[in-house]
Design an enzyme around this catalytic site. Structure first.
Site, PDB file in Angstrom:
ATOM      1  N   LYS A 118       4.627   1.877   3.641  1.00 32.95           N
ATOM      2  CA  LYS A 118       3.874   2.057   2.408  1.00 32.95           C
ATOM      3  C   LYS A 118       4.851   2.471   1.302  1.00 32.95           C
ATOM      4  CE  LYS A 118      -0.285   1.378   4.095  1.00 32.95           C
ATOM      5  NZ  LYS A 118      -1.173   0.296   3.646  1.00 32.95           N
ATOM      6  N   LYS A 165      -7.051 -11.122   6.629  1.00 29.31           N
ATOM      7  CA  LYS A 165      -7.861 -10.045   7.217  1.00 29.31           C
ATOM      8  C   LYS A 165      -9.260 -10.585   7.500  1.00 29.31           C
ATOM      9  CE  LYS A 165      -5.367  -5.989   5.626  1.00 29.31           C
ATOM     10  NZ  LYS A 165      -5.304  -4.839   4.717  1.00 29.31           N
TER      11      LYS A 165
END
Length: 333
Positions: A146, A242
């Site tokens: 991240k 996704k």
């Protein structure tokens, strides 16, 4: 066959280590699990990847449950005998997250779920000494960081690992033009890709970022037509697929095939899932061109309602047919 009724459960385990992203800090992962009970006495499960609040996407767990309950009232007793007919019933759902849950159950109903073996792709939120040790021990093929103010240091620390995993970065649409100069310092570090650097697509900013590392879309990959438009109009070379955002495994497979046919690299993305959903992420990851977002059993939680889902062996994860332990689930209703 037809659906008699459904049971709704909660799963709410604490993360072993809080998840910190540019958008939120998560201490626990609440999830909705739905059991479809059939007229032949069999039951099939789906796991919801939405969150309690709308911090990540507009649809919440409560929205998904309400959608599925309304759908059940409208289709209860309707007979179907094929996967294709089941998918047509699922098309009546209003949200993609709810459709994903139901299609997961339908897929299990009509397919034999066997062993799946995929590369291990870890995701790290705030690189700590403890996480670095874990990565050294588990040896993932790819590590996704991240973006934080310490991203340059974090990349250097990952490069110190003995097995040298591929490195990707996830910015969660949080960067501005000033961050491009930081990214340029990684230009020669062979970063695999950066996910969603900017909330608003700006061709000039994307071209500059693309000089530092390839660009991936994630949140913006909402359906096939959107993906086609974005890869046509912007310098995007990786798409994170996704299934919960797209509306189910069937749609994800269609998109993965289109990306492969057009030479665009792909990753299958998860969302801090439990064992049932992680099995299906692994199933789809077999068709992705890059290591996907899949972690070993016990990576995020001490407790799961599917045991031993993704056992680590030599840098790869081995998944067996998922078996749901209803005793671990909470609040059947």
């Amino acid at each position: 066959m037809y659906i008699v009724d459904a049971t709704f459960y909660d799963m709410n385990a604490a993360f072993k280590q809080p998840i910190v992203t540019p958008k939120i800090r998560l201490e626990r992962r609440k999830a909705l699990v739905v059991e479809l009970n059939m007229n032949d006495g069999e039951s099939y499960f789906g796991e919801c990847n939405a969150f309690e609040t709308d911090w990540y996407a507009p649809t919440t767990i409560a929205d998904v449950e309400a959608d599925i309950r309304a759908w059940l009232a409208s289709i209860r007793g309707k007979d179907f005998s094929t996967y294709e007919a089941a998918l047509k019933l699922a098309d009546r759902l209003q949200t993609t997250d709810a459709r994903h849950v139901i299609v997961m159950a339908f897929y299990t109903m009509f397919h034999s779920l066997g062993e799946v073996v995929v590369d291990y792709g870890a995701t790290v939120s705030g690189l700590t000494d403890e996480q670095l040790v874990k990565l050294e021990q588990t040896r993932p093929q790819r590590v996704k960081l991240k973006w934080t103010p310490h991203v340059l240091k974090d990349v250097q620390r990952l490069q110190s690992l003995s097995h040298q995993p591929a490195i990707a970065i996830d910015a969660n649409e949080s960067l501005g033009e000033a961050d491009i100069s930081t990214a340029m310092k990684l230009q020669d570090q062979h970063i695999l890709y950066i996910e969603e650097p900017f909330k608003v697509l700006n061709e000039e900013q994307l071209e500059a970022m693309n000089q530092a590392m390839p660009i991936a879309i994630d949140e913006k990959a909402t359906d096939l037509s959107q993906i086609k438009a974005l890869v046509r109009d912007y310098p995007i070379s990786v798409v994170v697929v996704k299934p919960f955002r797209l509306g189910g495994i069937d749609r994800a497979l269609e998109i993965l095939k289109w990306l492969s046919d057009h030479g665009i690299r792909s990753v299958v993305g998860g969302m801090y899932e439990y064992g049932l959903s992680r099995y299906f992420t692994a199933l789809l990851a077999q068709y992705a061109s890059l290591p996907s977002d899949i972690t070993p059993s016990g990576y995020y939680y001490d407790m799961d309602f599917v045991q031993d889902s993704g056992l680590l062996e030599n840098g790869q994860l081995k998944f067996s047919k998922p078996v749901v332990d209803k005793q671990v689930l909470e609040d059947p209703r």
